[in-house]
Design a protein around this motif. Structure first.
Motif, short mmCIF file in Angstrom:
data_model
loop_
_atom_site.label_atom_id
_atom_site.label_comp_id
_atom_site.label_asym_id
_atom_site.label_seq_id
_atom_site.Cartn_x
_atom_site.Cartn_y
_atom_site.Cartn_z
N SER A 1 -20.06 15.60 -7.23
CA SER A 1 -20.23 14.31 -6.56
C SER A 1 -18.96 13.87 -5.84
O SER A 1 -18.43 12.79 -6.10
CB SER A 1 -20.63 13.24 -7.60
OG SER A 1 -21.77 13.64 -8.32
N GLY A 2 -18.46 14.69 -4.95
CA GLY A 2 -17.32 14.31 -4.14
C GLY A 2 -16.04 15.00 -4.57
O GLY A 2 -15.94 15.58 -5.66
N GLY A 3 -15.03 14.93 -3.67
CA GLY A 3 -13.77 15.58 -3.93
C GLY A 3 -12.75 14.68 -4.58
O GLY A 3 -12.35 14.90 -5.73
N ILE A 4 -12.32 13.63 -3.86
CA ILE A 4 -11.30 12.70 -4.35
C ILE A 4 -11.74 11.27 -4.08
O ILE A 4 -12.22 10.96 -2.98
CB ILE A 4 -9.94 12.95 -3.66
CG1 ILE A 4 -9.41 14.35 -4.00
CG2 ILE A 4 -8.92 11.90 -4.04
CD1 ILE A 4 -8.19 14.75 -3.19
N SER A 5 -11.59 10.41 -5.06
CA SER A 5 -11.81 8.97 -4.89
C SER A 5 -10.45 8.29 -4.97
O SER A 5 -9.83 8.24 -6.03
CB SER A 5 -12.76 8.44 -5.97
OG SER A 5 -12.98 7.05 -5.82
N LEU A 6 -9.98 7.78 -3.83
CA LEU A 6 -8.60 7.31 -3.70
C LEU A 6 -8.58 5.79 -3.53
O LEU A 6 -9.01 5.26 -2.52
CB LEU A 6 -7.95 7.98 -2.49
CG LEU A 6 -6.51 7.57 -2.15
CD1 LEU A 6 -5.56 8.07 -3.22
CD2 LEU A 6 -6.12 8.12 -0.78
N ASP A 7 -8.03 5.10 -4.52
CA ASP A 7 -7.89 3.64 -4.46
C ASP A 7 -6.42 3.28 -4.52
O ASP A 7 -5.56 4.11 -4.80
CB ASP A 7 -8.63 3.00 -5.63
CG ASP A 7 -8.35 1.50 -5.75
OD1 ASP A 7 -8.69 0.76 -4.81
OD2 ASP A 7 -7.74 1.08 -6.76
N GLY A 8 -6.13 2.04 -4.28
CA GLY A 8 -4.79 1.51 -4.42
C GLY A 8 -4.56 0.36 -3.45
O GLY A 8 -5.03 0.39 -2.31
N GLY A 9 -3.85 -0.66 -3.89
CA GLY A 9 -3.59 -1.82 -3.05
C GLY A 9 -4.57 -2.94 -3.31
O GLY A 9 -5.60 -2.76 -3.96
N ASP A 10 -4.24 -4.11 -2.77
CA ASP A 10 -5.05 -5.30 -3.02
C ASP A 10 -5.47 -5.92 -1.70
O ASP A 10 -4.62 -6.35 -0.91
CB ASP A 10 -4.25 -6.32 -3.84
CG ASP A 10 -5.06 -7.56 -4.14
OD1 ASP A 10 -6.08 -7.45 -4.85
OD2 ASP A 10 -4.68 -8.64 -3.65
N ARG A 11 -6.76 -5.99 -1.44
CA ARG A 11 -7.27 -6.52 -0.18
C ARG A 11 -7.07 -8.02 -0.05
O ARG A 11 -6.92 -8.53 1.06
CB ARG A 11 -8.76 -6.19 0.00
CG ARG A 11 -9.04 -4.73 0.33
CD ARG A 11 -10.35 -4.61 1.08
NE ARG A 11 -10.26 -5.22 2.40
CZ ARG A 11 -11.31 -5.62 3.11
NH1 ARG A 11 -12.53 -5.53 2.63
NH2 ARG A 11 -11.14 -6.16 4.30
N ALA A 12 -7.08 -8.75 -1.15
CA ALA A 12 -6.93 -10.21 -1.06
C ALA A 12 -5.58 -10.59 -0.49
O ALA A 12 -5.45 -11.55 0.28
CB ALA A 12 -7.13 -10.83 -2.44
N THR A 13 -4.54 -9.82 -0.83
CA THR A 13 -3.18 -10.13 -0.38
C THR A 13 -2.65 -9.13 0.64
O THR A 13 -1.52 -9.28 1.12
CB THR A 13 -2.22 -10.14 -1.58
OG1 THR A 13 -2.25 -8.84 -2.21
CG2 THR A 13 -2.65 -11.19 -2.59
#
Length: 479
Positions: free
Chosen positions: A187-199
């Motif tokens: 189900s996919g290769g890499i799921s990359l998160d990080g950072g804050d959208r609100a700020t």
């Protein structure tokens, strides 16, 4: 994957246990469905059936098979949480039913020179996902199912972000995946998160010089080679190929996708893009540059860079679209997308522009529609959004249903039948060159070798730069 409730042999009917939004369509080779885990259909080498109730597995063994590996592990093979300054180097991770490597709230973690393969979920996940206990009762739109945040899973992440665009997955900062092989995942290769959208706080997480392919063994759609969300993350020099659906899907702000080579994706799914985002004009500051799109199917609606449903502000330059689908570029009703110094080769159409918000998409720009809701969620008239993206504060002052501010300049269209599908008035076209004659390639069959020093392109497109052709793509050898 749609669960079956029961079969009715008298009426020859299959009754599903959950809905599927688009139904079961046939009539084309990309509109297929099939049944699996049926003992009576076990007729080809490599196929298998699992009888969970009786704890048995039936396998049609391929010739010369010496080893079988069966995993019952539903947890990630490795989980790194609330840590910093850790490196995983030159290791192979395989034979799990879920995530290969999971990171949450980490700083300066490096996964380098590793191989992640033969897992049932995503290869590597940076950031938590969601859990939806009952998937039988979905809302009308599958993406609205959502779920509650949960560590060590991906779950219905797409649905959660659809209804909660500020969802922070706690992916940490300065985490990097480099020089890795990721393939044969479910189900996919890499799921990359990080950072804050609100700020708009960036994370600086990145994927670099990785080879990612054959990553949709179980789930065929919306499980891309690389999923990106959050703020300020980067994907660079990756080869992504052999997939029924997307190579890269992103949400959020200020991401950079660069120097990637993307081939043979979106092979079985209609109306998708190799790189895709959309339906949120606050997702700004994203750059797609110096990528090579090649061998994308022209049989159905396949796009290389897809700005869907009012997506705005994309900066796209220095890319090569070579046999890159039926619609290499699709700008679907959005504003201020800038395409410059790209190369289009051998496609029936180069760029699709439309005014969908004036017809079937009017509800999206209606008061309290999805776009109004999302702009209010990020407080678009206040800092940091109003100061970082000045035009966003005036979004409603210009007619949002009419596409404006899209600029297409300094591009080469080589052996393109129609440059634009749509109305040219929906974009500003200038300093472009369309030709059926060789624009000066060193090797016309391999544009990555670049242009000759005296190539005509430098004469006919004022200010066309020397593109970094030699930096495009992954340096790892195929395994």
């Amino acid at each position: 994957m749609i669960r079956v409730d029961h079969l009715d042999p008298e009426t020859k009917t299959i009754h599903t246990a959950q809905q599927t939004v688009y139904g079961f369509m046939t009539g084309a080779d990309w509109r297929r469905w099939y049944a699996l885990n049926l003992l009576e259909e076990l007729d080809l080498p490599g196929e298998y059936v699992i009888d969970k109730e009786n704890g048995k597995m039936y396998v049609y063994l391929p010739e010369n098979t010496r080893t079988l590996n069966v995993s019952v592990m539903n947890d990630p093979l490795v989980a790194i949480e609330n840590c910093r300054n850790i490196t995983l180097s030159k290791l192979t991770f395989e034979y799990g039913r879920s995530i290969g490597i999971y990171l949450e709230n980490t700083q300066h973690v490096r996964i380098t020179g590793c191989t992640v393969r033969n897992v049932g979920g995503v290869g590597i996940s940076i950031g938590k996902g969601t859990e939806t206990p009952d998937k039988k009762t979905l809302k009308p739109h599958a993406a609205e199912a959502g779920g509650t945040p949960k560590s060590r899973v991906v779950g219905d992440l797409m649905g959660r972000l659809y209804q909660d665009i500020l969802f922070n997955r706690n992916g940490g900062t300065d985490n990097g995946i480099t020089d890795c092989y990721i393939y044969n995942t479910g189900s996919g290769g890499i799921s990359l998160d990080g950072g804050d959208r609100a700020t708009l706080t960036p994370a600086g997480n990145f994927v670099e010089n990785c080879r990612i392919h054959d990553f949709n063994r179980v789930e065929k759609s919306y499980r891309p080679g690389i999923w990106i969300d959050g703020v300020g993350n980067r994907v660079s020099k990756c080869d992504i190929y052999n997939a029924p659906s997307m190579a890269i899907l992103f949400h959020g702000n200020n991401h950079t996708i660069e120097f990637c080579k993307i081939t043979n994706v979106c092979s079985e799914v209609d109306d998708q893009g190799a790189i895709y985002y959309g339906r949120d004009p606050s997702e700004l500051g994203n750059v797609i540059r110096y990528c090579y799109f090649h061998k994308l199917s022209p049989r159905h609606r396949v796009t290389a860079t897809y700005h869907d449903d009012g997506a705005c502000g994309g900066e796209v330059y220095g890319n090569i679209y070579h046999n890159a689908g039926s619609l290499p570029v699709l700008i679907g009703g959005g504003h201020y997308n800038h395409y410059h110094h790209n190369i289009f080769i051998d496609s029936p159409v180069a760029i699709h522009l439309d005014n969908r918000m004036q017809n079937w998409g009017t509800g999206m720009v209606a008061p309290d529609g999805i776009i109004d809701q999302r702009l209010k969620t990020v407080k678009y008239k206040e800092a940091p959004y109003s100061t970082t993206y000045p035009f966003l504060a005036h979004y409603w002052e210009e007619d949002p249903s009419y596409p404006h501010g899209n600029v297409i300049e300094g591009n080469l269209f080589y052996r393109i039948k129609n440059i634009v599908n749509g109305q040219t008035q929906w974009g500003e076209f200038r300093n472009n060159w369309s030709t059926n004659n060789d624009p000066g390639f060193i090797d016309p069959e391999n544009p990555l070798k670049g242009f000759k020093e005296d190539a005509p392109i430098y004469k006919y497109i004022q200010g066309f730069p020397q593109l970094p052709f030699d930096q495009i793509g992954c340096s790892l050898e195929e395994q």
